[in-house]
Every structure is written in C-alpha cells, then in structure tokens.
Scaffold this motif. Structure first.
Motif, mmCIF file in Angstrom:
data_model
loop_
_atom_site.group_PDB
_atom_site.id
_atom_site.type_symbol
_atom_site.label_atom_id
_atom_site.label_comp_id
_atom_site.label_asym_id
_atom_site.label_seq_id
_atom_site.Cartn_x
_atom_site.Cartn_y
_atom_site.Cartn_z
ATOM 1 N N PHE A 1 -12.903 58.253 27.371
ATOM 2 C CA PHE A 1 -13.710 57.295 28.120
ATOM 3 C C PHE A 1 -14.463 56.397 27.136
ATOM 4 N N GLY A 2 -14.788 55.186 27.581
ATOM 5 C CA GLY A 2 -15.597 54.320 26.728
ATOM 6 C C GLY A 2 -15.622 52.894 27.234
ATOM 7 N N ARG A 3 -16.397 52.073 26.543
ATOM 8 C CA ARG A 3 -16.484 50.660 26.887
ATOM 9 C C ARG A 3 -15.214 49.935 26.445
ATOM 10 N N PRO A 4 -14.952 48.726 26.975
ATOM 11 C CA PRO A 4 -13.815 47.941 26.493
ATOM 12 C C PRO A 4 -13.908 47.716 24.979
ATOM 13 N N ASN A 5 -12.761 47.833 24.328
ATOM 14 C CA ASN A 5 -12.638 47.573 22.886
ATOM 15 C C ASN A 5 -13.309 48.610 21.991
ATOM 16 N N ALA A 6 -13.604 49.785 22.527
ATOM 17 C CA ALA A 6 -14.164 50.845 21.681
ATOM 18 C C ALA A 6 -13.093 51.459 20.784
ATOM 19 N N GLY A 7 -11.807 51.252 21.168
ATOM 20 C CA GLY A 7 -10.701 51.787 20.384
ATOM 21 C C GLY A 7 -9.987 52.950 21.053
ATOM 22 N N LYS A 8 -10.077 53.023 22.400
ATOM 23 C CA LYS A 8 -9.483 54.147 23.136
ATOM 24 C C LYS A 8 -7.964 54.214 22.950
ATOM 25 N N SER A 9 -7.301 53.093 23.117
ATOM 26 C CA SER A 9 -5.839 53.077 22.989
ATOM 27 C C SER A 9 -5.405 53.365 21.558
ATOM 28 N N THR A 10 -6.144 52.844 20.593
ATOM 29 C CA THR A 10 -5.834 53.112 19.186
ATOM 30 C C THR A 10 -5.979 54.603 18.888
ATOM 31 N N LEU B 1 -15.954 57.834 23.648
ATOM 32 C CA LEU B 1 -15.701 57.047 22.442
ATOM 33 C C LEU B 1 -16.699 55.906 22.310
ATOM 34 N N PHE B 2 -17.295 55.816 21.129
ATOM 35 C CA PHE B 2 -18.325 54.805 20.872
ATOM 36 C C PHE B 2 -18.010 54.063 19.580
ATOM 37 N N ASP B 3 -17.983 52.732 19.668
ATOM 38 C CA ASP B 3 -17.851 51.883 18.475
ATOM 39 C C ASP B 3 -19.187 51.915 17.738
ATOM 40 N N VAL B 4 -19.165 52.379 16.489
ATOM 41 C CA VAL B 4 -20.392 52.642 15.742
ATOM 42 C C VAL B 4 -21.337 51.452 15.664
ATOM 43 N N ASN B 5 -20.820 50.243 15.797
ATOM 44 C CA ASN B 5 -21.666 49.053 15.662
ATOM 45 C C ASN B 5 -22.062 48.430 17.003
ATOM 46 N N GLU B 6 -21.767 49.108 18.108
ATOM 47 C CA GLU B 6 -22.136 48.571 19.417
ATOM 48 C C GLU B 6 -23.511 49.072 19.855
ATOM 49 N N ASP B 7 -23.937 48.578 21.028
ATOM 50 C CA ASP B 7 -25.269 48.890 21.529
ATOM 51 C C ASP B 7 -25.361 50.329 22.026
ATOM 52 N N LEU B 8 -26.283 51.079 21.474
ATOM 53 C CA LEU B 8 -26.445 52.497 21.814
ATOM 54 C C LEU B 8 -26.861 52.711 23.262
ATOM 55 N N GLU B 9 -27.840 51.920 23.706
ATOM 56 C CA GLU B 9 -28.377 52.094 25.070
ATOM 57 C C GLU B 9 -27.316 51.809 26.124
ATOM 58 N N GLU B 10 -26.522 50.748 25.914
ATOM 59 C CA GLU B 10 -25.480 50.389 26.891
ATOM 60 C C GLU B 10 -24.436 51.507 26.998
ATOM 61 N N ALA B 11 -24.019 52.034 25.857
ATOM 62 C CA ALA B 11 -23.037 53.120 25.866
ATOM 63 C C ALA B 11 -23.620 54.362 26.528
ATOM 64 N N ASN B 12 -24.857 54.673 26.224
ATOM 65 C CA ASN B 12 -25.505 55.845 26.814
ATOM 66 C C ASN B 12 -25.598 55.730 28.333
ATOM 67 N N THR B 13 -25.915 54.540 28.833
ATOM 68 C CA THR B 13 -25.984 54.313 30.282
ATOM 69 C C THR B 13 -24.642 54.628 30.935
ATOM 70 N N ILE B 14 -23.555 54.176 30.291
ATOM 71 C CA ILE B 14 -22.211 54.428 30.820
ATOM 72 C C ILE B 14 -21.889 55.915 30.773
ATOM 73 N N PHE B 15 -22.172 56.566 29.657
ATOM 74 C CA PHE B 15 -21.846 57.986 29.507
ATOM 75 C C PHE B 15 -22.636 58.841 30.497
ATOM 76 N N GLU B 16 -23.917 58.524 30.686
ATOM 77 C CA GLU B 16 -24.729 59.292 31.631
ATOM 78 C C GLU B 16 -24.255 59.089 33.068
ATOM 79 N N ALA B 17 -23.812 57.859 33.374
ATOM 80 C CA ALA B 17 -23.361 57.544 34.740
ATOM 81 C C ALA B 17 -22.081 58.294 35.111
ATOM 82 N N LEU B 18 -21.318 58.735 34.121
ATOM 83 C CA LEU B 18 -20.093 59.486 34.414
ATOM 84 C C LEU B 18 -20.397 60.824 35.095
ATOM 85 N N LYS B 19 -21.610 61.362 34.818
ATOM 86 C CA LYS B 19 -22.016 62.651 35.409
ATOM 87 C C LYS B 19 -20.919 63.718 35.219
ATOM 88 N N LEU B 20 -20.516 63.891 33.980
ATOM 89 C CA LEU B 20 -19.412 64.800 33.660
ATOM 90 C C LEU B 20 -19.772 66.255 33.932
#
Length: 289
Positions: free
Chosen positions: A9-18, A89-108
């Motif tokens: 899971f991750g934001r667009p262009n985090a490198g999931k397919s790679t 999956l998190f791109d090391v240079n992207e926004d931490l808060e935005e990624a965290n919001t997405i990860f928390e919303a998954l409610k895994l």
C-alpha cells in the motif's frame, strides 16, 4: 512452510510497482514516472522450498474524482480484506503527515511493515527523522529501509515478511508466477508505452483492450483497441501521418515479444468512447470490476 498474502500500500509514485518487480525478479507491474500508473490489483506469486508469498501491487491511494478512480480504490479495499501482512511503502523524501494519514485510515487488522523506499536518496538526518516518526506509530510492527530501484536490502524485507506470515500449504502451483492471464499483461505493456510517449493528459484518458490474441505456427497475432474520450485525443495518439501510433506499436511489440518469448504481429486501433471513465457499463466491459 510459510504461505500467505502480502499487499503493498502507499501513495502514488512511492515505488509500489518497482518494489513488486524487484521482489519477483520479473517485470509484472508496469512503471512510469507519472503518478497513478497502476489501475488494477496485480498479483505475483513468489515460491521457494520454504515459502510462498502472494504479493499484491495496488493503485496509489487517492481521493477518487471519477468512477475509474473509484474502481481503483475498490481494488485497494479488496486487497486489504485478504492480506496476511501489509507493506506500507513510503518515499523517504515525501510528506510524513500525509503518508501517516493514509496509513492510519487503512485501519489494518494485520501486521504492517513500514517500508522506507529510496533510502539511497536521503541524508542521514532525514533517515533518522523518518525512522523516529514511523517507529512511534501503533500500526508499525517493523521498519525496513530499502531502495526498490537498486534492489537494496530486499533480503531484510523478505525476512521481515516471513516473520509475520502464517504456516500452511501453498495456494498455487510452484511454477505459477501470477494468477492473471497473458492478455492482461500485454494490454498493460501497451499502456505503459502510452505513459512514456504521450503528454500529461493522454495516458489518464486512455485504456487498452486486447480484442484478438491468436497463437499461430510462427508468431502470435495480437489486436488491441486503444480507448480514448475525445476525437482530439485520437488525433494526438495517431500523430501526423500515423507516426506516433507506429512508434507506440514498435516499442510495445519489443516488450511483448520479450515477455511471451515469441515473434508478435501487433495491430493497434484507436477508438473514441466519450466519458468512458465515468460509465459503469464501459468500465465493466474494459475489465474494471
């Protein structure tokens, strides 16, 4: 034997397919520098004597703006429902808060490994900041830093995955690499070339449908329709004197031949279907369930 389903899971262009391709050692998911390249859930089956990992690459998580994007997010939701382990999956240079919001919303409800990608492109200070940030999150069972593109520390990631996978019999035959048909990957290869060859707008208004796939004695004949929304987009896809569509066909054929291991005769047609991305019937017809 360890066996289970692992979803990226991750934001667009985090490198999931790679990452999917790197773990599989084979190119199953198409990649491009543009966001939202992946539209479907793509499964790869990684089998050894000790484990079978069924990997799922999913579309980048977004707020959907039209029905096609809604279908993409449904693919993400369905992947959540049968996962044994989640890779966040998190791109090391992207926004931490935005990624965290997405990860928390998954409610895994399954163990999650936060995978810090593109580690080779970060300063020591940034790495420390990212590790400290995600290391404090309740959803994070483990942290692994990698470079999917360079294949860095993938063994560490595999060890982390196996730690949380259940024991059980394999779901698929050891020779199988995916549960998707060859036609699907052929269409994806053509779509990937559209992302590389055409300007920003065109790839997002386009889908590819394989209408004929015939194995002949000396080659495989493939016919594909490229669906666009407007006549002006058709003109751009064809190019002056058909120059662009020929280039698209040539580049796609090279990849398809390498993938199926046979000579290919490829025919491409461009068809206009107004507002196909918001038409439920057309989306089902084109494979977006």
């Amino acid at each position: 034997m360890k066996t289970g389903f692992v979803t990226i899971f991750g934001r667009p262009n985090a490198g999931k397919s790679t990452l999917m391709n790197a773990l599989m050692g084979e190119k199953l998911a198409i990649v491009s520098p543009k966001v939202q390249t992946t539209r479907h859930r793509i499964r790869g089956i990684l089998t050894t004597d000790d484990y079978q990992i069924i990997l799922s690459d999913t579309p980048g998580i977004i707020d959907p703006k039209y029905k096609l994007q809604e279908k993409m997010m449904m693919a993400v939701k369905s992947a959540m429902e049968d996962s044994d382990v989640a890779l966040l999956l998190f791109d090391v240079n992207e926004d931490l808060e935005e990624a965290n919001t997405i990860f928390e919303a998954l409610k895994l409800k399954v163990p999650a490994i936060v995978v810090i990608n593109k580690l080779d492109k970060a300063s020591k200070e940034r790495k420390e900041e990212v590790y400290a940030y995600f290391g404090s999150k309740a959803y994070c069972k483990e942290l692994v830093g990698i470079s999917a593109l360079k294949g860095m520390q993938l063994d560490d990631l595999l060890k982390g995955i196996l730690k949380y996978l259940p024991e059980g019999a394999p779901f698929f035959d050891g020779e199988e690499m995916t549960d998707l048909p060859t036609r699907f990957f052929v269409a994806e290869m053509i779509r990937e070339k559209i992302f590389y060859l055409y300007k920003e707008e065109i790839p997002y208004h386009t889908t590819v449908i394989i209408t004929e796939f015939k194995e002949k004695s000396t080659l495989t004949k493939i016919v594909a329709d490229i669906i666009v929304q407007r006549e002006t987009q058709k003109v751009i896809l064809l190019g002056e004197g058909g120059k662009m569509i020929k280039q698209l066909g040539t580049q796609s054929r090279v990849d398809i031949e390498a993938f199926i291991g046979r000579k290919v005769f490829l025919e491409l047609f461009v068809k206009v279907r107004p507002k196909w991305r918001d038409n439920e019937f057309m989306l089902k017809e084109y494979g977006y369930y």
